[in-house]
Design a protein around this motif. Structure first.
Motif, PDB file in Angstrom:
ATOM      1  N   GLU A  91      39.029  48.570  39.231  1.00 57.83           N
ATOM      2  CA  GLU A  91      39.054  50.070  39.248  1.00 57.83           C
ATOM      3  C   GLU A  91      39.745  50.838  38.033  1.00 57.83           C
TER       4      GLU A  91
ATOM      5  N   LYS B 133      40.523  43.575  42.330  1.00 58.88           N
ATOM      6  CA  LYS B 133      40.067  44.894  42.533  1.00 58.88           C
ATOM      7  C   LYS B 133      40.564  45.879  41.757  1.00 58.88           C
TER       8      LYS B 133
ATOM      9  N   MET C 278      45.512  47.519  46.813  1.00 62.92           N
ATOM     10  CA  MET C 278      44.178  46.705  46.551  1.00 62.92           C
ATOM     11  C   MET C 278      44.585  45.405  46.203  1.00 62.92           C
TER      12      MET C 278
END
Length: 129
Positions: free
Chosen positions: A68, A64, A60
């Motif tokens: 997460e 991001k 990622m």
């Protein structure tokens, strides 16, 4: 604590432009050259589900990944696992190198190529360690 010589990504780390390897009779020291900070080596293992999650996280973008991790937390390591994460982290946290492997056919196979992070990016990466 593992030595740089025991890592499968040792050649990639030693070839990195901002890393110096200093060998003496009994020791091998890794130094992050811009800050002269010693680099510590570690290895973490993960079970299949946490290893797959770690692989997704590493693929990622960093922003991001941070979102997460805030939402679901970091992957849990295991004593013995199918995934192996090799980590080189400078003491001042300005440099990090890592590579993820998966145990397949009685050997570790690279899941991602060695990745190198410097500066502020290291803080994001260390959230998963």
């Amino acid at each position: 604590m593992p030595s740089i010589k025991s890592l499968e990504m040792a050649a990639a780390v030693s070839a990195y432009k901002n890393v110096t390897i200093k060998k003496s009779l009994f020791t091998t020291k890794v130094i992050y050259t811009p800050t002269q900070s010693p680099v510590k080596v570690s290895v973490q293992e993960y079970n299949p589900s946490e290893g797959e999650r770690l692989e997704r996280l590493l693929n990622m973008p960093l922003d991001k990944m941070t979102a997460e991790l805030k939402q679901k937390g970091k992957p849990a390591s295991a004593q013995i696992g199918h995934y192996r994460l090799e980590i080189c982290l400078s003491e001042d946290r300005q440099f990090c190198a890592l590579q993820l492997f998966r145990f397949v056919d009685f050997k570790n196979s690279a899941v991602i190529e060695p990745r190198f992070y410097e500066g502020n990016d290291v803080e994001t990466i260390t959230q998963i360690l």
